[in-house]
Design a protein around this motif. Sequence first.
Motif, PDB file in Angstrom:
ATOM      1  N   ARG A  42       0.822  -1.216   0.000  1.00 52.81           N
ATOM      2  CA  ARG A  42       0.000   0.000   0.000  1.00 52.81           C
ATOM      3  C   ARG A  42       0.854   1.263   0.000  1.00 52.81           C
ATOM      4  O   ARG A  42       0.445   2.308  -0.512  1.00 52.81           O
ATOM      5  CB  ARG A  42      -0.934  -0.020   1.211  1.00 52.81           C
ATOM      6  CG  ARG A  42      -2.082  -1.018   1.067  1.00 52.81           C
ATOM      7  CD  ARG A  42      -3.073  -0.983   2.216  1.00 52.81           C
ATOM      8  NE  ARG A  42      -2.491  -1.484   3.462  1.00 52.81           N
ATOM      9  CZ  ARG A  42      -2.428  -0.794   4.581  1.00 52.81           C
ATOM     10  NH1 ARG A  42      -2.880   0.454   4.628  1.00 52.81           N
ATOM     11  NH2 ARG A  42      -1.902  -1.332   5.665  1.00 52.81           N
ATOM     12  N   VAL A  79       1.701   3.236  -3.305  1.00 52.13           N
ATOM     13  CA  VAL A  79       0.784   4.230  -3.880  1.00 52.13           C
ATOM     14  C   VAL A  79       0.321   5.266  -2.851  1.00 52.13           C
ATOM     15  O   VAL A  79      -0.255   6.293  -3.212  1.00 52.13           O
ATOM     16  CB  VAL A  79      -0.455   3.530  -4.498  1.00 52.13           C
ATOM     17  CG1 VAL A  79      -0.040   2.684  -5.690  1.00 52.13           C
ATOM     18  CG2 VAL A  79      -1.177   2.671  -3.468  1.00 52.13           C
ATOM     19  N   ASN A  80       0.570   4.973  -1.589  1.00 55.47           N
ATOM     20  CA  ASN A  80       0.150   5.883  -0.518  1.00 55.47           C
ATOM     21  C   ASN A  80       1.385   6.453   0.178  1.00 55.47           C
ATOM     22  O   ASN A  80       2.060   5.759   0.936  1.00 55.47           O
ATOM     23  CB  ASN A  80      -0.730   5.136   0.486  1.00 55.47           C
ATOM     24  CG  ASN A  80      -1.326   6.054   1.538  1.00 55.47           C
ATOM     25  OD1 ASN A  80      -0.842   7.165   1.774  1.00 55.47           O
ATOM     26  ND2 ASN A  80      -2.388   5.594   2.181  1.00 55.47           N
ATOM     27  N   ARG A  81       1.694   7.697  -0.099  1.00 55.27           N
ATOM     28  CA  ARG A  81       2.899   8.330   0.453  1.00 55.27           C
ATOM     29  C   ARG A  81       2.885   8.358   1.988  1.00 55.27           C
ATOM     30  O   ARG A  81       3.936   8.287   2.620  1.00 55.27           O
ATOM     31  CB  ARG A  81       3.028   9.758  -0.071  1.00 55.27           C
ATOM     32  CG  ARG A  81       3.421   9.846  -1.537  1.00 55.27           C
ATOM     33  CD  ARG A  81       3.491  11.298  -1.977  1.00 55.27           C
ATOM     34  NE  ARG A  81       4.000  11.416  -3.329  1.00 55.27           N
ATOM     35  CZ  ARG A  81       5.295  11.503  -3.635  1.00 55.27           C
ATOM     36  NH1 ARG A  81       6.197  11.503  -2.665  1.00 55.27           N
ATOM     37  NH2 ARG A  81       5.684  11.613  -4.892  1.00 55.27           N
TER      38      ARG A  81
END
Length: 290
Positions: free
Chosen positions: A72, A75-77
């Motif tokens: 995850r 794509v999730n900074r």
Amino acid sequence: MTWFESFVLGLVQGLTEFLPISSSAHLRLTAAFAGWHDPGAAFTAITQIGTEAAVIIYFRKDIARIISTWARSLVNRDLRHAHDAQLGWLVIVGSIPIGVLGITLKDAIAGPFRDLRLIATTLIVMGIVLGIADRLAARDETGGRHRAVQQRKSLTDLNIKDGLLYGICQAMALIPGVSRSGATISGGLLMGYTRESAARYSFLLAIPAVVASGAYELKDAGQGHVAWGPTIFATAIAFVVGYAVIAWFMKFISHKSFMPFVIYRILLGIALFALVGAGVLTADAGESAG
């Protein structure tokens, strides 16, 4: 290879994979002492898949959390600084040394590295290293008359440098007698990590390397004297026994010293040198046995 041989070798693999005494050396020595043909590097790598399956099940919650967070975070900074996401990258980084050296030294691993004199040497030398690392950890944990208790590092303190050093230590286990867990745990203790943290990361780090090595060696399974059936049987035995051993070992290291393993390694190495020197065993014992 007979079914009895595969049962014994699977049992040996399961008993010794997670202990810092080298499963590959014990598989090699079991065959040599029994007068059996050396099971070879391919058999060893494949049966290790069984013990790694035990690791995956035992640490399934940790592994699922690490993989999920790492995936995850791509794509999730906001998740990129999460400990589990970083641990996922550190396992990847730590797997690079053994991957590179495993391919580069493949012929040596299957040949010269299985010399009983080299195994005796690595048993003794790495036993001494483990003893020193264990002693330093004990000194930090208990303090002393003129020393305060020192706080040791946990996995939350792991960084790229330490992860890579762990990986280099793991790569040393390509030589039978070194011990994957022994080398990485020793490295972790020398870097200042707690016994439990060193062992936990050691087991997590081994998963990609062992699974990849076993998958790579599948093409050689069923060739020569080691058939598919006995290999699968030994792998299943290694899984069952390995799960019980890892559960025991994680409890053991929380309050016990590694010194029994240190003494065992040194005595076994000395005994092996004596047997080879006396002509009871040859350095390549088992390689041409029927």
